[in-house]
Design an enzyme around this catalytic site. Structure first.
Site, PDB file in Angstrom:
ATOM      1  N   SER A 191       0.766  -1.226  -0.006  1.00 20.31           N
ATOM      2  CA  SER A 191       0.021   0.056   0.023  1.00 20.31           C
ATOM      3  C   SER A 191       0.935   1.378  -0.061  1.00 20.31           C
ATOM      4  O   SER A 191       1.711   1.592  -0.990  1.00 20.31           O
ATOM      5  CB  SER A 191      -1.080  -0.015   0.962  1.00 20.31           C
ATOM      6  OG  SER A 191      -1.844   0.802   1.289  1.00 20.31           O
ATOM      7  N   ASP A 396      -8.163  -5.650  -5.819  1.00 25.56           N
ATOM      8  CA  ASP A 396      -7.907  -4.320  -5.110  1.00 25.56           C
ATOM      9  C   ASP A 396      -8.225  -3.242  -6.026  1.00 25.56           C
ATOM     10  O   ASP A 396      -7.414  -2.992  -7.232  1.00 25.56           O
ATOM     11  CB  ASP A 396      -6.557  -4.124  -4.332  1.00 25.56           C
ATOM     12  CG  ASP A 396      -6.437  -2.873  -3.814  1.00 25.56           C
ATOM     13  OD1 ASP A 396      -7.331  -2.534  -3.065  1.00 25.56           O
ATOM     14  OD2 ASP A 396      -5.082  -2.422  -3.838  1.00 25.56           O
ATOM     15  N   HIS A 453      -6.627  -6.288  -1.134  1.00 25.09           N
ATOM     16  CA  HIS A 453      -5.436  -5.268  -1.056  1.00 25.09           C
ATOM     17  C   HIS A 453      -4.337  -6.045  -0.139  1.00 25.09           C
ATOM     18  O   HIS A 453      -3.208  -5.925  -0.600  1.00 25.09           O
ATOM     19  CB  HIS A 453      -6.096  -4.125  -0.267  1.00 25.09           C
ATOM     20  CG  HIS A 453      -5.163  -3.042  -0.126  1.00 25.09           C
ATOM     21  ND1 HIS A 453      -4.576  -2.250  -1.138  1.00 25.09           N
ATOM     22  CD2 HIS A 453      -4.436  -2.592   0.952  1.00 25.09           C
ATOM     23  CE1 HIS A 453      -3.599  -1.382  -0.640  1.00 25.09           C
ATOM     24  NE2 HIS A 453      -3.610  -1.492   0.610  1.00 25.09           N
TER      25      HIS A 453
END
Length: 479
Positions: A191, A396, A453
């Site tokens: 991320s 994601d 994610h």
């Protein structure tokens, strides 16, 4: 020996009562726990550690350590270290950083790749057979200060500002655990780790060069691998990919072609020109703040308002942000906090708005860090020969694989042209397709099927396989 009361600040100075000598620790009893306490004079880092808390990793013979390293005046950074379950004496060392900024690495520990996890409906953790400490000695770090269980004064307002503190932390770690000096070292993240990974790795390589040149005193870090999943590396690539992904993600369309045309026009007229004025990694904060606002307002916020989906897994409806995970409830139990030596309540992604509280996300906003590209730093790391894996779960949205693939194709290194022209081919685990990938020289890209994610949570066997291959300094390959 003077024992401080429980209410007192637990970190001592190097001169406090002559307590500490380099390489030696003192045992301190407090709150029903025994702490190993010392000051490392080479870094001025005060260390307080609980050994074998009995929390999370319960494999016989596998040691664990948790507690704080002081990386600056009143800057107390929480860590949790797990020896490898196999051949810990020779296994490599790897770190894991969650993103945010301001999201705790305990998320990765309990939900993704750590020694324990929570089965559905469980209130106590159980052993994770696909933990990354099956292969490596794993170090989870809550940074910057204000993240997770780290606490104190926060001087960090950007990725560039965070890097020196991470390096200082690792120096303190090597001095406390000298048996890991010189071992292969891998840096893995996700991320906002698309900023952290290249930024920290590039800084480590610069410090290694400075040590060789005699400009810096410290321990060189034998960085052999960098892994980033679903990374926020180049905002320009990702904002445009929001539109691409919203139409063609393979699960379900999130916007209509009419809206897509409007968003492409907004990207060209509003978002991209603003991003072009934002330098990396530092400088002109106002331009970067404006770029972040322009792109958020014209692209991301518009798309997410037009359709009901979870930005971390488009197969699901919008998330209920008010429900904490089982691990979050568990970590805030007083008995668990005491057992692991934590001196601050746990928060998975810090968003406390109480007066005087530290909110790293807000701190990074005021420098425009989110809008800065870290493609140059990523290219530096790949050009230095570090084995690099860029990978992404294909469900994601927020850091989607389409945008990350564009970034991967733009990495500036000798193999760039060949890499950009390679097609993705099937990636299998024990003969079963789990994604598509390509590799040229020391750079790999992997799209992981049926993963959101947090890729290791959705596809733990795949994640362990690519982690091992990358940390072994091998190109990823099907099995």
């Amino acid at each position: 020996m003077k024992v401080l009361p429980a209410s007192a600040l637990i970190f001592l100075t190097a001169s406090a009562n002559g307590l500490v000598v380099d390489g030696r620790s003192k045992l301190v009893e407090r709150d029903g726990r025994t702490y190993h306490q010392l000051v490392d004079r080479s870094t001025n880092a005060t260390i307080e550690i609980v050994k074998n808390s009995g929390i999370c990793e319960t494999t016989p013979g596998v040691n664990t350590y948790s507690g704080y390293f002081s990386v600056g005046p009143e800057m107390n950074m929480f860590f949790w270290f797990f020896e490898a379950r196999n051949n810990s004496e020779t296994a490599p060392l790897a770190t894991w950083f969650n993103g945010g900024p301001g999201c705790s690495s305990m998320i990765g520990l309990f939900e993704e790749n750590g020694p324990c996890h929570f089965e559905t409906g469980a209130v106590e953790p159980s052993l994770n057979p696909n933990s990354w400490n099956e292969f490596a000695n794993m170090l989870y770090i809550d940074q910057p200060i204000g993240t997770g269980m780290s606490y104190g004064i926060d001087n960090v307002t950007s990725t560039a500002a965070a890097a020196p503190y991470v390096w200082s932390f690792l120096q303190a770690f090597y001095n406390q655990f000298p048996e890991y000096k010189g071992r292969d070292f891998g840096l893995f993240t996700e991320s906002y780790g698309g900023h952290y990974g290249p930024g920290f790795a590039d800084y480590i390589l610069d410090q290694n060069a400075a040590i060789d040149a005699g400009r810096v005193t410290g321990e060189k870090i034998n960085l052999v691998a960098l892994g980033i999943n679903n990374g926020w590396t180049d905002p320009g690539d990702l904002y445009k990919a929001y539109i691409d992904y919203a139409q063609f993600n393979g699960y379900r369309p999130l916007i209509t072609p009419q809206y897509a045309a409007e968003y492409y026009a907004a990207y060209a007229a509003i978002c991209k020109p603003a991003l072009d004025l934002c330098p990396s990694p530092v400088g002109d904060d106002a331009a970067c703040i404006a770029a972040n606002a322009a792109c958020e307002g014209s692209i991301y916020s518009q798309i997410t308002a037009d359709s009901d989906f979870d930005v971390y897994d488009v197969r699901e409806p919008s998330i209920n942000a008010g429900l904490p995970g089982a691990y979050s409830v568990y970590l805030n139990r007083p008995d668990v906090l005491r057992a692991i030596g934590a001196k601050h309540p746990f928060e998975d992604c810090t968003n406390t708005l109480e007066p005087g509280s530290i909110v790293p996300y807000a701190e990074f906003q005021v420098t425009g860090d989110m809008a800065r590209s870290y493609l140059t730093q990523l290219s530096n790391v790949v050009k230095a020969g570090v084995r690099t894996l860029l990978w992404a779960g294909d469900a994601d949205f927020i850091c989607n694989w389409m945008g990350f693939l564009v970034t991967a194709n733009r990495v500036d290194y000798p193999g760039q042209d060949k890499f950009a022209n390679e097609i993705l081919v099937p990636y299998t685990v024990n003969g079963v397709p789990h994604g598509t990938f390509k590799t040229v020289e020391n750079l790999s890209f992997l799209r992981v099927f049926q993963a959101g994610h947090e890729v290791p949570m959705y596809q733990p066997e795949t994640a362990l396989q690519v982690f091992m291959q990358t940390l072994k300094d091998l190109p990823i390959s099907s099995t």
